[in-house]
Write an enzyme that holds these catalytic residues in place. Structure first.
Site, mmCIF file in Angstrom:
data_model
loop_
_atom_site.group_PDB
_atom_site.id
_atom_site.type_symbol
_atom_site.label_atom_id
_atom_site.label_comp_id
_atom_site.label_asym_id
_atom_site.label_seq_id
_atom_site.Cartn_x
_atom_site.Cartn_y
_atom_site.Cartn_z
ATOM 1 N N ARG A 171 102.209 -36.139 32.195
ATOM 2 C CA ARG A 171 103.185 -37.226 32.041
ATOM 3 C C ARG A 171 102.506 -38.371 31.315
ATOM 4 N NH1 ARG A 171 103.760 -36.075 37.663
ATOM 5 N NH2 ARG A 171 105.765 -35.097 38.171
ATOM 6 N N HIS B 87 78.817 -23.640 -9.346
ATOM 7 C CA HIS B 87 77.417 -23.829 -9.722
ATOM 8 C C HIS B 87 76.547 -23.738 -8.469
ATOM 9 C CE1 HIS B 87 73.935 -25.354 -11.839
ATOM 10 N NE2 HIS B 87 73.842 -26.390 -11.035
ATOM 11 N N ASN B 88 75.386 -23.080 -8.609
ATOM 12 C CA ASN B 88 74.481 -22.947 -7.446
ATOM 13 C C ASN B 88 75.261 -22.509 -6.204
ATOM 14 O OD1 ASN B 88 72.340 -23.739 -9.034
ATOM 15 N ND2 ASN B 88 72.188 -25.794 -8.191
ATOM 16 N N GLU C 128 77.406 -18.254 -9.310
ATOM 17 C CA GLU C 128 76.055 -18.237 -9.877
ATOM 18 C C GLU C 128 75.063 -17.623 -8.891
ATOM 19 O OE1 GLU C 128 73.054 -21.208 -12.321
ATOM 20 O OE2 GLU C 128 74.349 -22.070 -10.783
ATOM 21 N N ASP D 77 70.899 -17.168 -8.686
ATOM 22 C CA ASP D 77 69.532 -17.361 -9.191
ATOM 23 C C ASP D 77 68.619 -16.361 -8.478
ATOM 24 O OD1 ASP D 77 70.541 -19.396 -10.645
ATOM 25 O OD2 ASP D 77 69.413 -21.011 -9.703
ATOM 26 N N HIS E 112 67.152 -21.822 -5.028
ATOM 27 C CA HIS E 112 66.984 -22.747 -6.148
ATOM 28 C C HIS E 112 65.486 -22.836 -6.435
ATOM 29 C CE1 HIS E 112 67.841 -26.665 -8.369
ATOM 30 N NE2 HIS E 112 68.662 -25.775 -8.872
ATOM 31 N N GLU F 150 71.028 -15.723 -13.165
ATOM 32 C CA GLU F 150 69.853 -16.438 -13.690
ATOM 33 C C GLU F 150 68.651 -15.613 -13.242
ATOM 34 O OE1 GLU F 150 69.733 -19.071 -15.647
ATOM 35 O OE2 GLU F 150 71.934 -19.196 -15.723
ATOM 36 N N LYS G 110 77.254 -11.632 -16.184
ATOM 37 C CA LYS G 110 76.909 -12.524 -17.292
ATOM 38 C C LYS G 110 75.399 -12.724 -17.268
ATOM 39 C CE LYS G 110 76.898 -17.430 -18.370
ATOM 40 N NZ LYS G 110 75.519 -17.587 -17.912
ATOM 41 N N ILE H 284 94.022 -50.671 13.300
ATOM 42 C CA ILE H 284 95.127 -50.013 12.610
ATOM 43 C C ILE H 284 94.864 -50.136 11.112
ATOM 44 C CG2 ILE H 284 97.620 -49.962 12.303
ATOM 45 C CD1 ILE H 284 96.751 -49.435 15.157
ATOM 46 N N TYR I 95 93.007 -50.689 3.030
ATOM 47 C CA TYR I 95 92.542 -51.919 2.364
ATOM 48 C C TYR I 95 91.410 -52.581 3.156
ATOM 49 C CZ TYR I 95 92.451 -56.749 0.759
ATOM 50 O OH TYR I 95 92.038 -57.963 0.287
#
Length: 798
Positions: free
Chosen positions: A153, A305-306, A335, A337, A350, A384, A433, A686, A742
């Site tokens: 409630r 990428h990566n 990708e 590597d 990496h 790669e 690729k 708020i 804001y």
């Protein structure tokens, strides 16, 4: 309060056992494993947890946040703990967006199965819910949060607290009036349907009521003709308005008598406006609607990428989860590597950084499993390659054995093509690729010669001793192929085993037994068997557009750093556009982006670059733009470029555009907002929301405008302001609607956003359903707008 969905929830023994609670280990790492008590709440839609049985519990997750549940053997983390916990006792909860997975280990296989089956049952149920059921669930979630003492409630004091949580700043007397009106049982508390009535009173949409009355003769209903007028005049539905009106009434009118009389009530009208049919995104652009039979170079391709990283590029974690998330969100180019790893197994990470390592074979297995779950169109493995000769052969073994028939290892018909194949021709194919030792023409010629040699040398398959000795020597690097010299590139005519059977630059085919090896010995050379797997996507260095035209083939692809690509666009934009009509270009983020941040892909798309690779693990403006473009066409990862970016003789220059079509003026009236979420860093206040509309396209079209802010109202703010934009090339433009809180001291805090292509935008009165920074739904948060597009450039009519 029992869930508003109870009665519709499946009755299941697993769910009943989950509601009793289960102790399980929550696992974050090899060293972090904590016992927690998990319990499915009575609403059947939220899971809470506590540190000990009967202890103070707090929310763990909502079922609506869960994407799926995986078995323990599919979790990298749980597999690493296989000696400590049986994998059958573990499972992983996968959430939408970029939220980290939740790995759990139960005390028995039976308990793990109960939770896996029960959670998946609930996830499937949520996925199948309609609009009203989703709203009911959202209300139920809020009730759970507001019902502090969990007695089912809500007292007025609890309601006041809930209003604050829901972003409502309301006069106390008015709030009490609404509370008492909803408390029909006069118990001093709200239960079930009473709370629903209270919510309806809170969310009364006066701006929608006024719109409804403008088209309704009696203010009570829209007749079929009145609704047709609304669809034709305001929603710009044209000739289809009559048929569409009947469909929409049947779909959204809650009253059966209304459906029979072909009239739409206020509730039905609001349901339509809040539905997918009333969404700003045109539903005809949601399925695959584009021509998928054109060459690959004619499409934007969703690229990562990566992909193996789920964090930064210096110390971040490498994980197959990166591939799963990328592929499931529609990426078609990932990708990889590859480096030499221990025990002869290539690894992915990496290079020359502290990022963690994962096995290449695990990456390939993951790609095989998830490549076509979201889209049937081709996946590109951008390799790669940093491996030695020996481990390159392991790479080839894993690609061919794991991917099997999914791997494209020769041209589609075995013949020399004259252009790149289409996504349609390459359905459910995985392309490699990478570097290649020679041309596709030479590969195909070689295959023909090998077939002839096989028959000629069938009786000479026993290699001489000196050849066996040579086969055990180290392969050496090949000198680059010269286009000016007519050298013959062939395989060893005796087909002896590696490393002897490498490709060699030779004079005409010598007698069997004579091998000519180049002299230089600088670095490991490319393994011919790996080279052979590269068919339509041979990586080549870019020198100039003239050099590419004179020396390269359509199946060769160049990669550009973001800096180089942007420089080329500024210096030779039209040449870049023409280049991208016949050859693929891949653009990748600068190496200085060690935090895995992203660049804005729009500038590269403007020049027709197809594979604009993004760090998909990093949320933000740039990924919003990328997601916005690929939201269309079934989310299949391929979007057809505008015709002026597919014409080999195109005169279009993104830096100096002469519009190929009529320019347009966009008028957006930002009307109101609904149920905007709190900014997490500001739980005690708020929000003061404002709406910013951003256009991304060619440089002159890129602009932004914003409304003023509404003070202390995130629940149902009203702006009623019109913004005006003039766009020269609408085919390239994307719109991003951002709601912010804001703050005069800062850049305003992010609340929600939605991004879509200009060409997929519907006119008229539309709702924009907001997404989080992570790209997940903020249901039911939305903004209500009116969209008007006019041909040509007009003055500011705001």
């Amino acid at each position: 309060m029992a869930s508003l969905l109870q009665g519709r929830l499946p009755i299941n023994q697993d769910l009943l056992l989950m509601q009793k609670g289960t102790p399980m280990r929550k696992v974050r790492s090899k060293s972090w494993k904590k016992l927690r008590y998990f319990r499915l709440q009575d609403d059947g839609m939220t899971v809470w947890h506590s540190r000990q049985a009967g202890g103070s519990a707090k929310p763990s997750f909502s079922i609506s946040d869960v994407e799926t549940v995986r078995e323990g053997r599919e979790s990298e983390l749980l597999r690493s703990l296989a000696e400590e916990f049986p994998l059958e006792q573990g499972f992983t909860v996968i959430f939408h967006g970029r939220r980290s997975n939740l790995d759990l280990v139960a005390n028995s296989v039976e308990e793990a199965q109960i939770w896996m089956q029960g959670l998946q049952l609930l996830v499937d149920f949520v996925t199948s819910m309609d609009q009203q059921e989703r709203l009911d669930q959202w209300l139920s979630d809020w009730f759970q949060r507001g019902d502090k003492n969990q007695d089912g409630r809500m007292s007025f004091r609890e309601v006041q607290r809930l209003l604050h949580l829901m972003n409502v700043e309301m006069d106390q007397e008015y709030a009490l009036q609404l509370f008492q009106a909803a408390d029909t049982s006069q118990s001093g508390t709200l239960e079930g349907e009473e709370f629903v009535e209270f919510y309806k009173a809170l969310t009364k949409r006066t701006e929608v009521q006024e719109l409804f009355e403008n088209f309704s003769a009696d203010g009570q209903k829209l007749t079929l003709l009145e609704f047709v007028d609304f669809l034709r005049e305001e929603q710009k539905e044209g000739d289809r308005a009559s048929d569409l009106a009947l469909e929409l009434i049947d779909r959204y009118e809650p009253s059966e008598s209304g459906k029979l009389r072909h009239v739409l009530s206020m509730d039905g009208f609001l349901s339509y406006l809040c539905s997918k049919d009333g969404d700003i995104f045109n539903p005809t652009c949601l399925p695959i609607y584009q021509d998928m039979t054109q060459p690959l170079s004619h499409y934007y391709i969703n690229s990562s990428h990566n992909t193996y990283l789920v964090g930064d590029q210096l110390c971040g974690q490498s994980s197959v989860e990166g591939y799963i998330r990328a592929l499931k969100r529609g990426c078609r180019c990932v990708e990889v590597d590859i480096w030499d790893g221990p025990s002869g197994e290539p690894i992915v990470y990496h290079g020359h950084t502290l990022t963690s390592r994962i096995l290449f074979k695990d990456v390939v297995g993951t790609v095989a499993q998830y490549a076509f779950q979201t889209s049937d169109y081709p996946v590109i493995l951008s390799l790669e390659n940093h491996c030695s000769w020996e481990q390159q052969q392991v790479v080839v073994h894993h690609l061919t054995e794991i991917l099997g028939e999914l791997l494209l290892s020769t041209t589609l018909d075995g013949l020399l093509p004259t252009q790149l194949p289409s996504p349609e021709e390459l359905r459910r194919k995985i392309l490699v690729k990478g570097k290649k030792l020679r041309t596709l023409e030479e590969d195909l010629e070689e295959e023909d010669e090998e077939e002839e040699l096989e028959s000629e040398l069938e009786g000479e398959q026993e290699a001489e001793p000196e050849l066996q000795a040579q086969s055990e020597s180290e392969p050496q690097e090949l000198s680059p192929r010269s286009k000016d010299k007519k050298e013959k590139v062939v395989m060893c005519p005796l087909f002896c085993p590696p490393p002897c059977c490498q490709i060699m630059v030779q004079a005409p085919i010598p007698k069997p037994g004579f091998l000519l090896f180049p002299k230089q010995k600088s670095k490991p050379i490319l393994c011919p068997s790996l080279s052979a797997l590269v068919v339509y996507l041979k990586s080549v260095s870019f020198h100039s557009f003239a050099h590419s035209r004179d020396n390269y083939h359509f199946y060769e692809i160049s990669s550009f750093s973001e800096t180089k690509a942007k420089s080329l666009i500024r210096e030779a934009g039209n040449e870049f556009v023409q280049h991208n009509t016949w050859q693929l270009s891949r653009v990748y983020p600068s190496g200085l982006r060690t935090d895995s941040s992203n660049y804005n892909p729009q500038e590269l798309w403007n020049a027709g670059c197809q594979m604009v690779a993004m760090n998909v693990q990093t949320a933000g403006l740039e990924m919003d733009i990328c997601d916005g473009l690929f939201r269309q066409n079934g989310g299949c990862g391929y979007v057809l470029k505008p015709d002026f970016l597919r014409d080999a003789q195109s005169s279009f220059d993104p830096e100096r555009p002469v519009s190929p079509v009529t320019a347009q003026t966009l008028l957006i009236q930002v009307i109101s907002g609904q149920q905007l979420p709190k900014v997490k860093t500001k739980e005690g206040s708020i929000v003061d929301p404002l709406v910013r509309v951003e256009i991304f396209g060619i440089r002159p079209d890129t602009a932004r405008q914003e409304t003023s802010y509404v003070e202390n109202n995130g629940f149902n703010p009203y702006w009623g302001q019109t913004l005006c934009f003039r766009v020269l090339v609408p085919e390239l433009a994307l719109l991003r609607f951002v709601v912010r809180d804001y703050d005069w001291k800062s850049r305003h805090d992010f609340i929600g956003q939605y991004t879509l292509p200009w060409t997929c935008m519907q006119q008229g009165y539309r709702h924009i359903h907001l997404l989080s920074k992570d790209g997940t739904s903020l249901q039911p948060a939305s903004i209500f707008v009116h969209i008007c597009i006019r041909e040509g450039l007009e003055g500011d009519e705001s």
